[in-house]
Design a protein around this motif. Structure first.
Motif, PDB file in Angstrom:
ATOM      1  N   ALA A 207       0.822  -1.211   0.000  1.00 28.96           N
ATOM      2  CA  ALA A 207       0.000   0.000   0.000  1.00 28.96           C
ATOM      3  C   ALA A 207       0.855   1.260   0.000  1.00 28.96           C
ATOM      4  O   ALA A 207       1.962   1.280   0.532  1.00 28.96           O
ATOM      5  N   ASP A 208       0.322   2.333  -0.600  1.00 33.03           N
ATOM      6  CA  ASP A 208       0.981   3.636  -0.562  1.00 33.03           C
ATOM      7  C   ASP A 208       0.717   4.330   0.775  1.00 33.03           C
ATOM      8  O   ASP A 208       1.573   5.023   1.309  1.00 33.03           O
ATOM      9  N   ILE A 221      -1.295   6.733  10.951  1.00 33.73           N
ATOM     10  CA  ILE A 221      -1.268   6.715   9.489  1.00 33.73           C
ATOM     11  C   ILE A 221       0.185   6.594   9.042  1.00 33.73           C
ATOM     12  O   ILE A 221       1.055   7.317   9.526  1.00 33.73           O
ATOM     13  N   GLU A 222       0.433   5.642   8.139  1.00 33.80           N
ATOM     14  CA  GLU A 222       1.780   5.443   7.598  1.00 33.80           C
ATOM     15  C   GLU A 222       1.792   5.760   6.105  1.00 33.80           C
ATOM     16  O   GLU A 222       0.826   5.480   5.398  1.00 33.80           O
ATOM     17  N   ILE A 223       2.887   6.337   5.649  1.00 33.76           N
ATOM     18  CA  ILE A 223       3.123   6.499   4.216  1.00 33.76           C
ATOM     19  C   ILE A 223       4.240   5.539   3.824  1.00 33.76           C
ATOM     20  O   ILE A 223       5.333   5.577   4.390  1.00 33.76           O
ATOM     21  N   ASN A 224       3.956   4.680   2.874  1.00 32.59           N
ATOM     22  CA  ASN A 224       4.924   3.688   2.427  1.00 32.59           C
ATOM     23  C   ASN A 224       5.593   4.204   1.147  1.00 32.59           C
ATOM     24  O   ASN A 224       4.974   4.225   0.085  1.00 32.59           O
ATOM     25  N   GLU A 225       6.831   4.610   1.260  1.00 37.32           N
ATOM     26  CA  GLU A 225       7.547   5.195   0.117  1.00 37.32           C
ATOM     27  C   GLU A 225       7.980   4.143  -0.904  1.00 37.32           C
ATOM     28  O   GLU A 225       8.209   4.462  -2.072  1.00 37.32           O
ATOM     29  N   ASN A 226       8.084   2.887  -0.459  1.00 39.09           N
ATOM     30  CA  ASN A 226       8.565   1.833  -1.359  1.00 39.09           C
ATOM     31  C   ASN A 226       7.698   0.581  -1.262  1.00 39.09           C
ATOM     32  O   ASN A 226       8.125  -0.445  -0.723  1.00 39.09           O
ATOM     33  N   PRO A 227       6.479   0.642  -1.810  1.00 40.05           N
ATOM     34  CA  PRO A 227       5.611  -0.549  -1.790  1.00 40.05           C
ATOM     35  C   PRO A 227       6.236  -1.685  -2.599  1.00 40.05           C
ATOM     36  O   PRO A 227       6.859  -1.449  -3.639  1.00 40.05           O
ATOM     37  N   ILE A 228       6.074  -2.900  -2.121  1.00 36.62           N
ATOM     38  CA  ILE A 228       6.593  -4.057  -2.851  1.00 36.62           C
ATOM     39  C   ILE A 228       5.547  -4.576  -3.827  1.00 36.62           C
ATOM     40  O   ILE A 228       4.369  -4.205  -3.754  1.00 36.62           O
TER      41      ILE A 228
END
Length: 235
Positions: A207-208, A221-228
């Motif tokens: 997820a982004d 709330i998390e921001i995922n800079e590198n989704p797999i």
């Protein structure tokens, strides 16, 4: 509000049973950007499905504001809410909710016939890898194939947002990963906002944006800079 395509502001949803009040959502705040692949995570009873129902116009908030693409859902009347659900939102459910007496293609065509800017049903069925199953009825399809029909039906509406309620919950591990890849690919290739409600913590890796919900409120709330890639998921 650049980057804020979906906005929850101080959203509260209260259900009343007699004199008892249940706060399913309590002062919920978050935003999601256009084209993001977002996971709303939480245990059963955390309030995440209520958020999904409010986003989809299937339920009405008690207080606060919900804005989708600049449109305030709280100000829509019943007819406008129906039009919103019909034209702007695609739904993908855990148990598919496809019509058993219609073929795979007919299930998708049923949705496209009620929308303003729908896509070609047969082409979308091909996009989800079911060209050769167009004339099969749901009973002749596996669980994964039925879920792909459900996703194709939602995508064919050409919605602004795609809402998914535990879309892999009834599927085996490998099929679940394929479904998640399909949903993420749709988000990225079409710049569509996809929101998945799930209790599966592993999904946050693709997820982004990850919204953690607990006791009816947003915990973090998390921001995922590198989704797999979804194919690399393990759970």
């Amino acid at each position: 509000m650049e980057g804020q395509y979906v906005v929850f502001e101080n959203v509260t949803k209260i259900y009343k049973t007699g004199e008892t009040e249940i706060r399913a959502n309590d002062n919920v705040n978050f935003h999601i950007a256009e084209g993001e692949f977002c996971a709303i995570l939480g245990a059963s009873g955390a309030g995440k499905s209520t958020i999904l129902n409010l986003l989809g116009g299937m339920d009405v908030l008690s207080s606060g504001t919900i804005t989708i693409d600049g449109r305030n859902l709280a100000k829509l009347n019943l007819k406008q809410l129906t039009d919103y659900r019909r034209n702007d939102v695609g739904f993908v459910f855990q148990f598919y909710n496809i019509m058993p007496n219609l073929t795979a293609l007919e299930n998708i065509e049923l949705a496209t016939e009620i929308c303003k800017d729908s896509l070609d049903a047969k082409a979308i069925l091909g996009d989800v890898g079911l060209d050769d199953r167009a004339n099969n009825f749901p009973a002749q399809l596996s669980g994964g194939e039925q879920q792909r029909v459900s996703i194709a039906r939602a995508i064919a509406k050409n919605p602004k947002i795609l809402l998914c309620d535990e879309p892999t919950g009834a599927l085996d591990y490998e099929t679940g990963k394929k479904i998640l890849k399909l949903l993420r690919d749709f988000s990225k290739k079409s710049n569509k906002t996809v929101i998945i409600v799930t209790h599966n913590q592993a999904i946050k890796a693709i997820a982004d944006r990850i919204i953690h919900v607990k006791n009816g409120s947003v915990e973090s709330i998390e921001i995922n800079e590198n989704p797999i890639d979804a194919e690399m998921l393990e759970w």
